[in-house]
Design a protein around this motif. Structure first.
Motif, PDB file in Angstrom:
ATOM      1  N   VAL A 219       0.842  -1.197   0.000  1.00 34.46           N
ATOM      2  CA  VAL A 219       0.000   0.000   0.000  1.00 34.46           C
ATOM      3  C   VAL A 219       0.881   1.253   0.000  1.00 34.46           C
ATOM      4  O   VAL A 219       0.592   2.235  -0.697  1.00 34.46           O
ATOM      5  N   SER A 220       1.978   1.220   0.746  1.00 31.69           N
ATOM      6  CA  SER A 220       2.887   2.370   0.820  1.00 31.69           C
ATOM      7  C   SER A 220       3.514   2.688  -0.530  1.00 31.69           C
ATOM      8  O   SER A 220       3.797   3.858  -0.827  1.00 31.69           O
ATOM      9  N   THR A 221       3.726   1.678  -1.356  1.00 34.80           N
ATOM     10  CA  THR A 221       4.271   1.928  -2.699  1.00 34.80           C
ATOM     11  C   THR A 221       3.350   2.849  -3.477  1.00 34.80           C
ATOM     12  O   THR A 221       3.804   3.793  -4.149  1.00 34.80           O
ATOM     13  N   LEU A 222       2.057   2.616  -3.403  1.00 32.02           N
ATOM     14  CA  LEU A 222       1.098   3.497  -4.077  1.00 32.02           C
ATOM     15  C   LEU A 222       1.015   4.849  -3.387  1.00 32.02           C
ATOM     16  O   LEU A 222       0.850   5.876  -4.045  1.00 32.02           O
ATOM     17  N   ARG A 223       1.126   4.856  -2.065  1.00 30.59           N
ATOM     18  CA  ARG A 223       1.083   6.128  -1.340  1.00 30.59           C
ATOM     19  C   ARG A 223       2.240   7.019  -1.773  1.00 30.59           C
ATOM     20  O   ARG A 223       2.081   8.235  -1.952  1.00 30.59           O
ATOM     21  N   ASP A 224       3.412   6.438  -1.955  1.00 31.66           N
ATOM     22  CA  ASP A 224       4.567   7.219  -2.403  1.00 31.66           C
ATOM     23  C   ASP A 224       4.367   7.732  -3.822  1.00 31.66           C
ATOM     24  O   ASP A 224       4.791   8.843  -4.163  1.00 31.66           O
ATOM     25  N   LEU A 225       3.703   6.941  -4.656  1.00 31.70           N
ATOM     26  CA  LEU A 225       3.437   7.352  -6.038  1.00 31.70           C
ATOM     27  C   LEU A 225       2.398   8.470  -6.079  1.00 31.70           C
ATOM     28  O   LEU A 225       2.504   9.397  -6.891  1.00 31.70           O
ATOM     29  N   ASP A 226       1.394   8.399  -5.218  1.00 29.58           N
ATOM     30  CA  ASP A 226       0.344   9.410  -5.072  1.00 29.58           C
ATOM     31  C   ASP A 226      -0.307   9.779  -6.414  1.00 29.58           C
ATOM     32  O   ASP A 226      -0.274  10.931  -6.847  1.00 29.58           O
ATOM     33  N   PRO A 227      -0.941   8.798  -7.066  1.00 26.83           N
ATOM     34  CA  PRO A 227      -1.595   9.106  -8.342  1.00 26.83           C
ATOM     35  C   PRO A 227      -2.744  10.092  -8.173  1.00 26.83           C
ATOM     36  O   PRO A 227      -3.428  10.100  -7.147  1.00 26.83           O
ATOM     37  N   ARG A 228      -2.961  10.930  -9.200  1.00 25.87           N
ATOM     38  CA  ARG A 228      -4.067  11.895  -9.166  1.00 25.87           C
ATOM     39  C   ARG A 228      -5.411  11.203  -9.240  1.00 25.87           C
ATOM     40  O   ARG A 228      -6.395  11.674  -8.679  1.00 25.87           O
ATOM     41  N   ARG A 229      -5.456  10.111  -9.997  1.00 23.83           N
ATOM     42  CA  ARG A 229      -6.731   9.397 -10.148  1.00 23.83           C
ATOM     43  C   ARG A 229      -6.471   7.900 -10.194  1.00 23.83           C
ATOM     44  O   ARG A 229      -5.402   7.455 -10.615  1.00 23.83           O
ATOM     45  N   ILE A 230      -7.485   7.164  -9.762  1.00 24.81           N
ATOM     46  CA  ILE A 230      -7.457   5.703  -9.804  1.00 24.81           C
ATOM     47  C   ILE A 230      -8.536   5.257 -10.776  1.00 24.81           C
ATOM     48  O   ILE A 230      -9.706   5.633 -10.640  1.00 24.81           O
TER      49      ILE A 230
ATOM     50  N   HIS B 293     -13.254  -2.334 -11.790  1.00 24.62           N
ATOM     51  CA  HIS B 293     -14.537  -2.575 -11.141  1.00 24.62           C
ATOM     52  C   HIS B 293     -14.948  -1.435 -10.205  1.00 24.62           C
ATOM     53  O   HIS B 293     -15.546  -1.668  -9.149  1.00 24.62           O
ATOM     54  N   LEU B 294     -14.636  -0.214 -10.610  1.00 23.20           N
ATOM     55  CA  LEU B 294     -14.974   0.974  -9.834  1.00 23.20           C
ATOM     56  C   LEU B 294     -15.163   2.138 -10.801  1.00 23.20           C
ATOM     57  O   LEU B 294     -14.392   2.261 -11.765  1.00 23.20           O
ATOM     58  N   PRO B 295     -16.173   2.995 -10.599  1.00 21.87           N
ATOM     59  CA  PRO B 295     -16.234   4.202 -11.423  1.00 21.87           C
ATOM     60  C   PRO B 295     -14.956   5.029 -11.241  1.00 21.87           C
ATOM     61  O   PRO B 295     -14.279   4.926 -10.210  1.00 21.87           O
ATOM     62  N   PRO B 296     -14.596   5.851 -12.220  1.00 19.88           N
ATOM     63  CA  PRO B 296     -13.375   6.654 -12.104  1.00 19.88           C
ATOM     64  C   PRO B 296     -13.328   7.441 -10.801  1.00 19.88           C
ATOM     65  O   PRO B 296     -14.330   8.021 -10.371  1.00 19.88           O
ATOM     66  N   ALA B 297     -12.158   7.426 -10.169  1.00 17.81           N
ATOM     67  CA  ALA B 297     -11.985   8.052  -8.848  1.00 17.81           C
ATOM     68  C   ALA B 297     -10.894   9.108  -8.942  1.00 17.81           C
ATOM     69  O   ALA B 297      -9.708   8.776  -9.051  1.00 17.81           O
ATOM     70  N   GLU B 298     -11.294  10.366  -8.889  1.00 14.81           N
ATOM     71  CA  GLU B 298     -10.362  11.497  -8.978  1.00 14.81           C
ATOM     72  C   GLU B 298     -10.108  12.044  -7.581  1.00 14.81           C
ATOM     73  O   GLU B 298     -11.042  12.312  -6.818  1.00 14.81           O
ATOM     74  N   GLY B 299      -8.826  12.208  -7.223  1.00  9.80           N
ATOM     75  CA  GLY B 299      -8.483  12.850  -5.965  1.00  9.80           C
ATOM     76  C   GLY B 299      -8.870  12.074  -4.723  1.00  9.80           C
ATOM     77  O   GLY B 299      -9.075  12.671  -3.655  1.00  9.80           O
ATOM     78  N   ARG B 300      -8.955  10.764  -4.811  1.00  9.24           N
ATOM     79  CA  ARG B 300      -9.385   9.952  -3.667  1.00  9.24           C
ATOM     80  C   ARG B 300      -8.320   8.938  -3.237  1.00  9.24           C
ATOM     81  O   ARG B 300      -8.625   7.999  -2.502  1.00  9.24           O
ATOM     82  N   THR B 301      -7.100   9.144  -3.671  1.00  4.62           N
ATOM     83  CA  THR B 301      -6.063   8.151  -3.410  1.00  4.62           C
ATOM     84  C   THR B 301      -5.828   7.938  -1.927  1.00  4.62           C
ATOM     85  O   THR B 301      -5.803   6.790  -1.449  1.00  4.62           O
ATOM     86  N   ALA B 302      -5.666   9.012  -1.149  1.00  2.00           N
ATOM     87  CA  ALA B 302      -5.394   8.862   0.283  1.00  2.00           C
ATOM     88  C   ALA B 302      -6.534   8.116   0.977  1.00  2.00           C
ATOM     89  O   ALA B 302      -6.304   7.216   1.797  1.00  2.00           O
ATOM     90  N   GLU B 303      -7.776   8.474   0.630  1.00  2.00           N
ATOM     91  CA  GLU B 303      -8.948   7.822   1.217  1.00  2.00           C
ATOM     92  C   GLU B 303      -8.976   6.333   0.894  1.00  2.00           C
ATOM     93  O   GLU B 303      -9.241   5.495   1.764  1.00  2.00           O
ATOM     94  N   TYR B 304      -8.673   5.996  -0.354  1.00  2.00           N
ATOM     95  CA  TYR B 304      -8.777   4.594  -0.765  1.00  2.00           C
ATOM     96  C   TYR B 304      -7.600   3.768  -0.268  1.00  2.00           C
ATOM     97  O   TYR B 304      -7.741   2.565  -0.029  1.00  2.00           O
ATOM     98  N   LEU B 305      -6.454   4.387  -0.085  1.00  2.00           N
ATOM     99  CA  LEU B 305      -5.337   3.651   0.489  1.00  2.00           C
ATOM    100  C   LEU B 305      -5.597   3.341   1.968  1.00  2.00           C
ATOM    101  O   LEU B 305      -5.230   2.267   2.464  1.00  2.00           O
ATOM    102  N   GLU B 306      -6.245   4.253   2.661  1.00  2.53           N
ATOM    103  CA  GLU B 306      -6.624   3.974   4.046  1.00  2.53           C
ATOM    104  C   GLU B 306      -7.631   2.830   4.093  1.00  2.53           C
ATOM    105  O   GLU B 306      -7.569   1.967   4.984  1.00  2.53           O
ATOM    106  N   MET B 307      -8.557   2.805   3.119  1.00  2.00           N
ATOM    107  CA  MET B 307      -9.507   1.701   3.027  1.00  2.00           C
ATOM    108  C   MET B 307      -8.778   0.378   2.829  1.00  2.00           C
ATOM    109  O   MET B 307      -9.077  -0.629   3.482  1.00  2.00           O
ATOM    110  N   LEU B 308      -7.774   0.370   1.937  1.00  2.00           N
ATOM    111  CA  LEU B 308      -7.012  -0.855   1.694  1.00  2.00           C
ATOM    112  C   LEU B 308      -6.290  -1.319   2.949  1.00  2.00           C
ATOM    113  O   LEU B 308      -6.260  -2.510   3.257  1.00  2.00           O
TER     114      LEU B 308
END
Length: 267
Positions: free
Chosen positions: A209-220, A224-239
């Motif tokens: 999960v930290s690998t993605l946190r370091d990358l910090d993409p603008r959108r995911i 199997h999910l509608p496009p997610a803009e600006g929600r990376t921190a929220e979704y990494l906490e979910m993971l």
């Protein structure tokens, strides 16, 4: 299928599959309009989904240069060989393991394959795509990709969430859904699609999960999910909390028989 053009260079080919008792699962493929166009996944392996017709509204399939297959499950490979037939110059980006899995059903033309392992990158003209395995996956050959120009992570099955309706499943942004409902649905999906998450070493899982946190993409952009803009921190906490989510227990034979009885016509 629904076409969502979420950026000038990214189009979503959105579909949905109703899963009884769970909801409507988004099934997305993507067109990355790079200078060397890339199609990411190719839809459901069910009749009548019209993937190639939908793709043709975004670009001429003959212009596709690359097909990135995140993994060879049947909800990602539906139009793969049709696309390879109609895009004679396209190369199939995959892994050695995925190529072997696909070859159990139909031979993959080796001269069309481009093998790319996690951590490796590919130049597609105006940007680089880097192969990154997502923290959650249901197939050992899963590899998502990061587009350095748009700041987008194409996450395959990771972050998925069944939606309440087909309209929400094919929406152009996950923001139309209530965040708490999405989080619960993501944990449900995590335990359905990646049941091993309950048995992981949490420190090692947290590192992925930290690998993605370091990358910090603008959108995911997930399959199997509608496009997610600006929600990376929220979704990494979910993971990070997924290993503590309630395990999924599916219907048993008794529940199936009750379901089937409900389909029987009244006498």
């Amino acid at each position: 299928m629904r076409i969502n053009r979420i950026r000038h260079d990214i189009a979503v080919l959105g579909d949905a599959l109703e899963v009884p008792g769970i909801g409507h699962l988004p099934v997305n493929a993507y067109v990355l309009l790079a200078s060397e166009p890339v199609v990411i996944d190719t839809g459901l392996s069910l009749p009548g989904r019209d993937f190639m017709d939908a793709l043709g509204t975004v670009l001429d399939p003959a212009d596709v240069e690359w097909v990135w297959l995140t993994h060879p499950d049947r909800d990602h490979t539906g139009a793969l060989f049709d696309l390879l037939d109609q895009a004679p110059h396209a190369r199939l980006i995959t892994t050695f393991a995925a190529m072997g899995i696909m070859s159990c059903e139909r031979p993959v033309p080796l001269d069309r394959v481009y093998l790319l392992n996690p951590g490796q990158s590919l130049d597609v003209g105006d940007r680089r795509l880097t192969a990154l395995r997502p923290p959650l996956f249901d197939n050992p050959s899963t590899v998502g990709c990061y587009d350095d120009r748009s700041g987008t992570y194409f996450s395959s099955d990771c972050f998925g969430a069944p939606m309440e309706t087909a309209e929400l499943a094919t929406a152009d942004d996950v923001g139309y859904c209530v965040p708490s409902v999405v989080r619960a649905a993501q944990h449900l999906w995590a335990t359905v699609d990646s049941p091993w998450v309950h048995t992981v070493d949490e420190a090692k899982f947290s590192a992925t999960v930290s690998t993605l946190r370091d990358l910090d993409p603008r959108r995911i952009l997930g399959a199997h999910l509608p496009p997610a803009e600006g929600r990376t921190a929220e979704y990494l906490e979910m993971l990070a909390a997924a290993p503590q989510a309630d395990p999924f227990v599916g219907p048993d034979q008794s529940a199936l028989e009750q379901m089937l009885a409900g389909f029987e016509p009244a006498h």
